[in-house]
Design a protein around this motif. Structure first.
Motif, PDB file in Angstrom:
ATOM      1  N   ARG A 192      18.773 -17.362   6.071  1.00  0.00           N
ATOM      2  CA  ARG A 192      17.610 -18.106   5.799  1.00  0.00           C
ATOM      3  C   ARG A 192      16.835 -17.431   4.498  1.00  0.00           C
ATOM      4  NH1 ARG A 192      13.294 -20.495   8.392  1.00  0.00           N
ATOM      5  NH2 ARG A 192      11.226 -19.545   8.037  1.00  0.00           N
ATOM      6  N   PHE A 193      16.551 -15.968   4.435  1.00  0.00           N
ATOM      7  CA  PHE A 193      15.995 -15.595   3.426  1.00  0.00           C
ATOM      8  C   PHE A 193      16.767 -15.884   1.898  1.00  0.00           C
ATOM      9  CE2 PHE A 193      14.509 -11.619   6.100  1.00  0.00           C
ATOM     10  CZ  PHE A 193      13.839 -12.301   6.657  1.00  0.00           C
ATOM     11  N   ARG A 194      18.079 -15.993   1.983  1.00  0.00           N
ATOM     12  CA  ARG A 194      18.778 -16.249   0.714  1.00  0.00           C
ATOM     13  C   ARG A 194      18.540 -17.619   0.406  1.00  0.00           C
ATOM     14  NH1 ARG A 194      25.070 -15.002   0.941  1.00  0.00           N
ATOM     15  NH2 ARG A 194      24.930 -16.188   2.798  1.00  0.00           N
ATOM     16  N   ALA A 195      18.399 -18.617   1.403  1.00  0.00           N
ATOM     17  CA  ALA A 195      18.342 -19.949   1.120  1.00  0.00           C
ATOM     18  C   ALA A 195      16.907 -20.018   0.566  1.00  0.00           C
ATOM     19  CB  ALA A 195      18.448 -20.874   2.502  1.00  0.00           C
ATOM     20  N   LEU A 196      15.916 -19.546   1.140  1.00  0.00           N
ATOM     21  CA  LEU A 196      14.602 -19.700   0.424  1.00  0.00           C
ATOM     22  C   LEU A 196      14.438 -18.913  -0.904  1.00  0.00           C
ATOM     23  CD1 LEU A 196      12.457 -19.081   3.841  1.00  0.00           C
ATOM     24  CD2 LEU A 196      12.948 -21.382   2.242  1.00  0.00           C
ATOM     25  N   GLY A 197      15.273 -18.059  -1.278  1.00  0.00           N
ATOM     26  CA  GLY A 197      15.382 -17.491  -2.634  1.00  0.00           C
ATOM     27  C   GLY A 197      14.506 -16.106  -2.329  1.00  0.00           C
ATOM     28  N   PHE A 198      14.539 -15.416  -1.377  1.00  0.00           N
ATOM     29  CA  PHE A 198      13.760 -14.154  -1.143  1.00  0.00           C
ATOM     30  C   PHE A 198      14.681 -13.074  -1.398  1.00  0.00           C
ATOM     31  CE2 PHE A 198      10.918 -16.290   2.346  1.00  0.00           C
ATOM     32  CZ  PHE A 198      10.124 -16.920   1.458  1.00  0.00           C
ATOM     33  N   ILE A 199      16.066 -13.291  -1.323  1.00  0.00           N
ATOM     34  CA  ILE A 199      17.125 -12.301  -1.704  1.00  0.00           C
ATOM     35  C   ILE A 199      18.482 -12.813  -2.249  1.00  0.00           C
ATOM     36  CG2 ILE A 199      16.338 -10.881   0.382  1.00  0.00           C
ATOM     37  CD1 ILE A 199      18.872 -11.808   2.005  1.00  0.00           C
ATOM     38  N   TYR A 201      22.400 -12.212  -1.807  1.00  0.00           N
ATOM     39  CA  TYR A 201      23.284 -11.308  -1.025  1.00  0.00           C
ATOM     40  C   TYR A 201      24.805 -11.914  -0.899  1.00  0.00           C
ATOM     41  CZ  TYR A 201      24.424  -9.955   4.032  1.00  0.00           C
ATOM     42  OH  TYR A 201      25.084  -9.298   4.932  1.00  0.00           O
ATOM     43  N   ASN A 202      25.365 -11.130  -1.956  1.00  0.00           N
ATOM     44  CA  ASN A 202      26.710 -11.174  -2.057  1.00  0.00           C
ATOM     45  C   ASN A 202      27.472  -9.613  -1.999  1.00  0.00           C
ATOM     46  OD1 ASN A 202      27.125 -14.258  -2.731  1.00  0.00           O
ATOM     47  ND2 ASN A 202      25.692 -13.737  -4.153  1.00  0.00           N
ATOM     48  N   GLY A 203      27.675  -9.087  -0.587  1.00  0.00           N
ATOM     49  CA  GLY A 203      28.015  -7.963  -0.515  1.00  0.00           C
ATOM     50  C   GLY A 203      26.707  -6.751  -0.625  1.00  0.00           C
ATOM     51  N   ARG A 204      26.328  -6.795  -1.853  1.00  0.00           N
ATOM     52  CA  ARG A 204      25.029  -6.065  -1.987  1.00  0.00           C
ATOM     53  C   ARG A 204      23.836  -7.045  -1.941  1.00  0.00           C
ATOM     54  NH1 ARG A 204      26.220  -0.375  -3.586  1.00  0.00           N
ATOM     55  NH2 ARG A 204      24.178  -0.333  -4.204  1.00  0.00           N
ATOM     56  N   ILE A 205      22.603  -6.354  -1.686  1.00  0.00           N
ATOM     57  CA  ILE A 205      21.484  -7.073  -1.392  1.00  0.00           C
ATOM     58  C   ILE A 205      20.479  -6.999  -2.655  1.00  0.00           C
ATOM     59  CG2 ILE A 205      19.711  -7.904   0.187  1.00  0.00           C
ATOM     60  CD1 ILE A 205      21.355  -6.552   2.351  1.00  0.00           C
ATOM     61  N   ARG A 206      20.112  -7.804  -3.214  1.00  0.00           N
ATOM     62  CA  ARG A 206      18.875  -7.790  -4.031  1.00  0.00           C
ATOM     63  C   ARG A 206      17.610  -8.586  -3.445  1.00  0.00           C
ATOM     64  NH1 ARG A 206      17.909  -6.516  -9.627  1.00  0.00           N
ATOM     65  NH2 ARG A 206      20.185  -6.455  -9.862  1.00  0.00           N
ATOM     66  N   VAL A 207      16.465  -7.594  -3.430  1.00  0.00           N
ATOM     67  CA  VAL A 207      15.506  -7.994  -2.568  1.00  0.00           C
ATOM     68  C   VAL A 207      14.489  -8.236  -3.705  1.00  0.00           C
ATOM     69  CG1 VAL A 207      13.350  -7.383  -1.406  1.00  0.00           C
ATOM     70  CG2 VAL A 207      15.629  -6.520  -0.930  1.00  0.00           C
ATOM     71  N   HIS A 208      13.809  -9.564  -3.654  1.00  0.00           N
ATOM     72  CA  HIS A 208      12.684 -10.020  -4.401  1.00  0.00           C
ATOM     73  C   HIS A 208      11.489 -10.006  -4.085  1.00  0.00           C
ATOM     74  CE1 HIS A 208      15.657 -11.852  -7.380  1.00  0.00           C
ATOM     75  NE2 HIS A 208      16.294 -12.417  -6.096  1.00  0.00           N
ATOM     76  N   LYS A 209      10.306  -9.708  -4.796  1.00  0.00           N
ATOM     77  CA  LYS A 209       8.960  -9.573  -4.198  1.00  0.00           C
ATOM     78  C   LYS A 209       8.419 -10.821  -3.261  1.00  0.00           C
ATOM     79  CE  LYS A 209       7.822  -6.938  -8.383  1.00  0.00           C
ATOM     80  NZ  LYS A 209       6.573  -6.783  -9.504  1.00  0.00           N
ATOM     81  N   SER A 210       8.967 -12.013  -3.487  1.00  0.00           N
ATOM     82  CA  SER A 210       8.644 -13.035  -2.608  1.00  0.00           C
ATOM     83  C   SER A 210       9.015 -12.804  -1.334  1.00  0.00           C
ATOM     84  CB  SER A 210       9.499 -14.376  -3.320  1.00  0.00           C
ATOM     85  OG  SER A 210      10.905 -14.002  -3.499  1.00  0.00           O
ATOM     86  N   LEU A 211       9.958 -11.980  -0.975  1.00  0.00           N
ATOM     87  CA  LEU A 211      10.131 -11.666   0.593  1.00  0.00           C
ATOM     88  C   LEU A 211       9.024 -11.174   1.174  1.00  0.00           C
ATOM     89  CD1 LEU A 211      12.091 -11.492   2.794  1.00  0.00           C
ATOM     90  CD2 LEU A 211      12.831  -9.083   2.038  1.00  0.00           C
ATOM     91  N   LEU A 212       7.787 -10.803   0.395  1.00  0.00           N
ATOM     92  CA  LEU A 212       6.620 -10.474   1.053  1.00  0.00           C
ATOM     93  C   LEU A 212       6.118 -11.594   1.706  1.00  0.00           C
ATOM     94  CD1 LEU A 212       4.658  -8.056  -1.299  1.00  0.00           C
ATOM     95  CD2 LEU A 212       5.125  -7.713   1.023  1.00  0.00           C
ATOM     96  N   ASN A 213       6.375 -12.809   1.293  1.00  0.00           N
ATOM     97  CA  ASN A 213       5.647 -13.930   2.041  1.00  0.00           C
ATOM     98  C   ASN A 213       5.799 -14.020   3.468  1.00  0.00           C
ATOM     99  OD1 ASN A 213       4.789 -14.902  -0.388  1.00  0.00           O
ATOM    100  ND2 ASN A 213       6.584 -16.110  -0.848  1.00  0.00           N
TER     101      ASN A 213
END
Length: 218
Positions: A192-199, A201-213
């Motif tokens: 869900r986070f990936r679909a919304l553009g918050f992260i 996720y392809n083996g390693r996870i890159r977190v975007h600030k938008s995850l704060l939402n």
């Protein structure tokens, strides 16, 4: 009774070099720093890498309770009592370098050097506040918000001037242990986070600030 040295104390040098009562040690991924129940006679200062703290219940169930990174101490219970034991197990998540400080040396420098005492006190207060925040998180927040918070903490979100980082490899099972849910729920939320553009996720996870939402949204 020992007296402080006349030589000016260099905090950065003390924490980066071996010396009397302290040794630099290397740990490969998945190597154990100490096990729950081991004699607690030293404390580790992480120079590089990340460490996972876990506990095992009497029934044999394991839970991950904290992830520690560069510039943090591990095994501070060593200072509590002589002959004490570690209440957790510490395992390297990736290649780690740590300064291993013997209990007596740790106590000596805390007594003699205000700069070191201030640093360690700030660490303990920060750890205590994070533990309280974790408890509140478990009591009041949904598993989705708990997962978002853990990912943001692992990404060290909020450090000024740093890009949105990739976090170390971590299994969905470990994430599930940390937030008190199932692996299938973690997988659902990650997708869900990936679909919304918050992260990413392809083996390693890159977190975007938008995850704060996820955390800020009621």
């Amino acid at each position: 009774m020992s007296r402080p040295s006349d030589t000016p104390f260099n905090l950065a040098k003390f924490l980066s070099n071996a010396g009397l009562g302290r040794t630099i040690v290397q740990f490969k991924p998945k190597r154990v720093l100490f096990l729950q129940g081991d004699s607690a006679d030293s404390i580790f200062y992480l120079q590089t890498g990340r460490v996972k703290l876990t506990v095992v219940s009497k029934s044999g169930k394991e839970a991950t309770i904290a992830l520690l990174s560069k510039d943090e101490f591990v095994g501070e219970e060593s200072l509590a009592t002589v002959g004490g034991v570690h209440m957790t197990s510490a395992t390297a998540m990736d290649a780690c370098t740590a300064l291993k400080i013997e209990r007596q040396e740790m106590i000596r420098v805390m007594h003699e050097q205000l700069a070191f005492s201030d640093l360690f006190l700030k660490f303990l207060l920060g750890r205590s506040m994070r533990t309280q925040a974790d408890l509140v998180d478990q009591l009041f927040n949904s598993s989705e918000k708990r997962l978002a918070r853990i990912l943001l903490l692992m990404a060290e979100f909020g450090r000024p001037g740093e890009p949105e980082p990739e976090i170390p490899k971590i299994s969905q099972e470990t994430l599930a242990e940390m937030i008190g849910t199932t692996r299938s729920r973690v997988s659902f939320f990650m997708n869900r986070f990936r679909a919304l553009g918050f992260i990413e996720y392809n083996g390693r996870i890159r977190v975007h600030k938008s995850l704060l939402n996820v955390i800020l949204h009621d």
